[in-house]
Write an enzyme that holds these catalytic residues in place. Structure first.
Site, PDB file in Angstrom:
ATOM      1  N   GLU A   1       0.824  -1.218   0.000  1.00  0.00           N
ATOM      2  CA  GLU A   1       0.000   0.000   0.000  1.00  0.00           C
ATOM      3  C   GLU A   1       0.860   1.270   0.000  1.00  0.00           C
ATOM      4  O   GLU A   1       0.314   2.357   0.177  1.00  0.00           O
ATOM      5  CB  GLU A   1      -0.905   0.026   1.243  1.00  0.00           C
TER       6      GLU A   1
ATOM      7  N   HIS B   1      -2.953   2.386   8.097  1.00  0.00           N
ATOM      8  CA  HIS B   1      -4.058   1.592   7.565  1.00  0.00           C
ATOM      9  C   HIS B   1      -4.235   0.369   8.456  1.00  0.00           C
ATOM     10  O   HIS B   1      -3.251  -0.251   8.860  1.00  0.00           O
ATOM     11  CB  HIS B   1      -3.745   1.164   6.125  1.00  0.00           C
TER      12      HIS B   1
ATOM     13  N   HIS C   1     -13.228  -3.389   4.077  1.00  0.00           N
ATOM     14  CA  HIS C   1     -11.791  -3.686   4.132  1.00  0.00           C
ATOM     15  C   HIS C   1     -11.173  -3.112   5.420  1.00  0.00           C
ATOM     16  O   HIS C   1     -10.606  -3.847   6.216  1.00  0.00           O
ATOM     17  CB  HIS C   1     -11.093  -3.115   2.879  1.00  0.00           C
TER      18      HIS C   1
ATOM     19  N   GLU D   1     -17.241  12.463  22.930  1.00  0.00           N
ATOM     20  CA  GLU D   1     -16.042  13.136  22.407  1.00  0.00           C
ATOM     21  C   GLU D   1     -15.864  13.000  20.897  1.00  0.00           C
ATOM     22  O   GLU D   1     -14.954  13.624  20.332  1.00  0.00           O
ATOM     23  CB  GLU D   1     -14.815  12.556  23.086  1.00  0.00           C
TER      24      GLU D   1
ATOM     25  N   HIS E   1      -7.490  -2.790   9.992  1.00  0.00           N
ATOM     26  CA  HIS E   1      -8.783  -3.457   9.800  1.00  0.00           C
ATOM     27  C   HIS E   1      -9.522  -3.532  11.141  1.00  0.00           C
ATOM     28  O   HIS E   1      -9.720  -4.629  11.682  1.00  0.00           O
ATOM     29  CB  HIS E   1      -8.563  -4.875   9.257  1.00  0.00           C
TER      30      HIS E   1
HETATM   31  P1  13P Z   1       0.763  -5.378   3.171  1.00  0.00           P
HETATM   32  O1  13P Z   1       1.124  -6.700   3.833  1.00  0.00           O
HETATM   33  O2  13P Z   1       1.317  -5.301   1.762  1.00  0.00           O
HETATM   34  O3  13P Z   1       1.137  -4.207   4.020  1.00  0.00           O
HETATM   35  O4  13P Z   1      -0.825  -5.362   2.993  1.00  0.00           O
HETATM   36  C1  13P Z   1      -1.671  -5.474   4.094  1.00  0.00           C
HETATM   37  C2  13P Z   1      -3.024  -4.889   3.884  1.00  0.00           C
HETATM   38  O5  13P Z   1      -3.717  -4.586   4.834  1.00  0.00           O
HETATM   39  C3  13P Z   1      -3.476  -4.644   2.502  1.00  0.00           C
HETATM   40  O6  13P Z   1      -4.602  -3.839   2.480  1.00  0.00           O
HETATM   41 ZN    ZN Z   2      -5.736  -3.815   4.410  1.00  0.00          ZN
END
Ligand code: 13P
Ligand code: ZN
Length: 293
Positions: free
Chosen positions: A139, A162, A233, A192, A164
């Site tokens: 990413e 990033h 995602h 908050e 999840h």
């Molecule tokens: P990477 O292992 O390439 O960082 O990817 C993880 C991920 O969350 C892809 O969206």
């Molecule tokens: Zn991801």
């Protein structure tokens, strides 16, 4: 180079050799954040990635910036759509592709890398890390685009994260994916929230990750939002510091958790729009007025 310059250079090199990069504050911050994110269940397996723009002078205390270990090409990028000019020469510490957040703290040298965006804009120069031959997160192009978009809004932005987060992701399946409606619901979940993310939450529909298209779309959203949901995602967050960025995602995730705990029960009480206005005014935040009802 004169004799005194030679002495000074040798002195700098000895000083640098004595400093252990794995003890550097920016490496520790990456280790601690990855461990926390894993502990909270936001980063299963290799899920998630972080990039953190570093101060060149601070890095030079630990590394010889003239020593490039190898060059890593930018993968999955269509050069025409991707102009990285504002980031040329900038140094980032970044998680590796396929690496598990769970393992970062005990083995930063294999799981993290310190890279500098190359002058030819086609890749990054590895200055430290990825010792087992690893590469920057898949990413990274999206991260770079987000850095550029956020820096244009806030020159102090340093971090793109990033992950999840479980409840935010769960909410994607049961709540309308509309920026105004989702932000409003989240603002209602904890007092908050409107103070922590007054700019609201941006949303992208499900898209293929690891491509320029999702990078361009995310960066486009990051002009208005510091947090963007990638439907079904995860999320992208940005901020000045690691704490601020982590805290932003943590607050959205907490609100999503409360939503998921309460959404299938009758709602008896709620935070009213007029209360949110009072909060935003008291804390002096510029909030999305159009996201109130
Ligand atoms: P990477 O292992 O390439 O960082 O990817 C993880 C991920 O969350 C892809 O969206
Ligand atoms: Zn991801």
């Amino acid at each position: 180079m004169g004799f005194m310059d030679e002495i000074k250079k040798a002195g700098r090199e000895i000083k640098r050799a004595c400093k252990d990069i794995t003890a550097a504050p920016f490496v520790r911050e990456m280790c601690d954040n990855c461990a926390n994110m894993y502990r909270l269940g936001w980063d299963e397996r290799n899920g998630g990635n972080i990039s953190y723009m570093l101060d060149e002078k601070e890095v030079a205390e630990y590394l010889d910036l003239n020593k490039v270990i190898r060059t890593i090409p930018l993968m999955g990028v269509n050069a025409a759509a991707f102009d990285v000019t504002p980031l040329v020469g900038k140094i980032f510490i970044v998680t590796g592709t396929g690496k598990y957040f769970k393992n970062v703290k005990d083995d930063p040298e294999n799981n993290l890398g310190i890279v500098r965006v190359a002058q030819d804009k086609k890749g990054v120069e590895l200055l430290w890390g990825f010792a087992d031959g690893g590469r920057t997160t898949s990413e990274f192009p999206s991260h770079m685009m987000c850095h550029m978009a956020r820096l244009a809004q806030d020159p102090e932005n340093r971090v793109v994260m990033h992950c999840h987060p479980t409840h935010t992701l769960a909410m994607n399946y049961v709540h309308e994916l509309d920026e105004k409606k989702l932000t409003h619901t989240l603002w209602e979940m904890c007092t908050e929230c409107i103070v922590v993310f007054p700019d609201g939450v941006g949303i992208l529909p499900w898209m293929l990750c690891g491509t320029d298209e999702i990078g361009v779309a995310t960066a486009d959203k990051m002009r208005d939002f510091r947090i963007v949901v990638w439907a079904m995602h995860g999320v992208y967050g940005a901020g000045k510091t690691m704490d601020e960025t982590f805290g932003l995602i943590e607050t959205v995730e907490k609100a999503a958790q409360i939503y998921m705990l309460t959404c299938n029960r009758p709602r008896i009480n709620t935070i009213k729009d007029e209360d949110m206005v009072k909060l935003a005014e008291l804390f002096g935040v510029k909030y999305r007025k159009d996201f109130l009802n």
